[in-house]
Design a protein around this motif. Sequence first.
Motif, short mmCIF file in Angstrom:
data_model
loop_
_atom_site.label_atom_id
_atom_site.label_comp_id
_atom_site.label_asym_id
_atom_site.label_seq_id
_atom_site.Cartn_x
_atom_site.Cartn_y
_atom_site.Cartn_z
N TRP A 37 0.83 -1.19 0.00
CA TRP A 37 0.00 0.00 0.00
C TRP A 37 0.87 1.24 0.00
N HIS A 38 0.29 2.31 -0.50
CA HIS A 38 0.94 3.61 -0.42
C HIS A 38 -0.15 4.65 -0.22
N PHE A 39 0.04 5.53 0.77
CA PHE A 39 -0.93 6.56 1.08
C PHE A 39 -0.33 7.92 0.72
N VAL A 40 -1.01 8.65 -0.15
CA VAL A 40 -0.57 10.00 -0.50
C VAL A 40 -1.50 10.98 0.20
N VAL A 41 -0.95 11.76 1.12
CA VAL A 41 -1.74 12.73 1.87
C VAL A 41 -1.69 14.07 1.13
N VAL A 42 -2.85 14.56 0.74
CA VAL A 42 -2.94 15.80 -0.04
C VAL A 42 -3.50 16.89 0.86
N GLU A 43 -2.74 17.96 1.06
CA GLU A 43 -3.22 19.11 1.82
C GLU A 43 -3.13 20.40 1.04
N SER A 44 -2.47 20.39 -0.12
CA SER A 44 -2.34 21.57 -0.96
C SER A 44 -3.70 21.90 -1.59
N LEU A 45 -4.17 23.13 -1.39
CA LEU A 45 -5.46 23.52 -1.94
C LEU A 45 -5.48 23.46 -3.47
N PRO A 46 -4.46 23.96 -4.17
CA PRO A 46 -4.50 23.83 -5.64
C PRO A 46 -4.57 22.39 -6.10
N LEU A 47 -3.87 21.51 -5.42
CA LEU A 47 -3.89 20.11 -5.82
C LEU A 47 -5.25 19.49 -5.49
N LYS A 48 -5.81 19.82 -4.34
CA LYS A 48 -7.15 19.33 -4.01
C LYS A 48 -8.16 19.81 -5.05
N ARG A 49 -8.01 21.03 -5.51
CA ARG A 49 -8.92 21.57 -6.53
C ARG A 49 -8.79 20.79 -7.84
N GLN A 50 -7.57 20.45 -8.23
CA GLN A 50 -7.37 19.65 -9.43
C GLN A 50 -8.01 18.27 -9.29
N ILE A 51 -7.84 17.67 -8.11
CA ILE A 51 -8.44 16.35 -7.87
C ILE A 51 -9.95 16.45 -7.94
N ARG A 52 -10.53 17.50 -7.34
CA ARG A 52 -11.98 17.66 -7.39
C ARG A 52 -12.47 17.78 -8.83
N GLN A 53 -11.80 18.60 -9.61
CA GLN A 53 -12.23 18.80 -11.00
C GLN A 53 -12.18 17.49 -11.79
N ALA A 54 -11.10 16.73 -11.61
CA ALA A 54 -10.97 15.46 -12.33
C ALA A 54 -12.00 14.46 -11.84
N ALA A 55 -12.22 14.40 -10.53
CA ALA A 55 -13.18 13.45 -9.98
C ALA A 55 -14.60 13.79 -10.43
N GLU A 56 -14.94 15.06 -10.46
CA GLU A 56 -16.29 15.46 -10.86
C GLU A 56 -16.55 15.17 -12.33
#
Length: 223
Positions: free
Chosen positions: A71-90
């Motif tokens: 397993w590998h866990f990537v912890v994301v706390e950067s707001l710009p990166l979270k925003r990119q993840i949200r856009q891709a997920a949506e």
Amino acid sequence: MTRRPPPFDPLSTYEEYPPDEMRERSRRFATEMQRRRTVRQFSDRPVPRAVLDNCLEAAGTAPSGANLQPWHFVVVESLPLKRQIRQAAEREELRFYQSAPPAWLAALAPLGTDAEKPYLEVAPYLIAIFAQRYTTAADGSRLPHYYVMESVGIATGILITALHHAGLATLTHTPNPMGFLNHLLDRPPAERPVMLLVVGFPAAEAVVPRIHRKPIEGFVTYR
């Protein structure tokens, strides 16, 4: 010829309890876990990183096939990166809601879910969970891992339990497909994204659906 002892340690960490204490400990734990609920409205309140590290350390104790810990866990706390993840997920979620079978959509309706995922941007942490299918040796050959999804599932369950025990709320999010996580988080092809775990405090106005969990008789059989 001298026989070499096996590379085992004494079971010095195991602790047994009297029967009454076992019953009490198990009952308290079951009662605490009955309070665990999935949350979809998160606060942006910060979470101490030490708390997250402790919970991740607990997840790392999970059993795994051949102890390869795939397993590998990537912890994301950067707001710009979270925003990119949200856009891709949506984008993926919108495709799902436009093409999913009616029965699936009907099953989701009581939970109030849709293609909008604002919590991916609001919550202080996203944890992207990856399953490592193999390791690449120095000569370029692939060394396979065993029981990968089972091992990652157990580790994820321990992580969710630890986060709840620490007083945090979680949400498991599985947009499909999730290959965008490899790209955005710079993970190698050997790793397959399994889910996004949203972590934080519930918002003050958070609500959860009225659900009913099966009683033990509904999912346990003694033979």
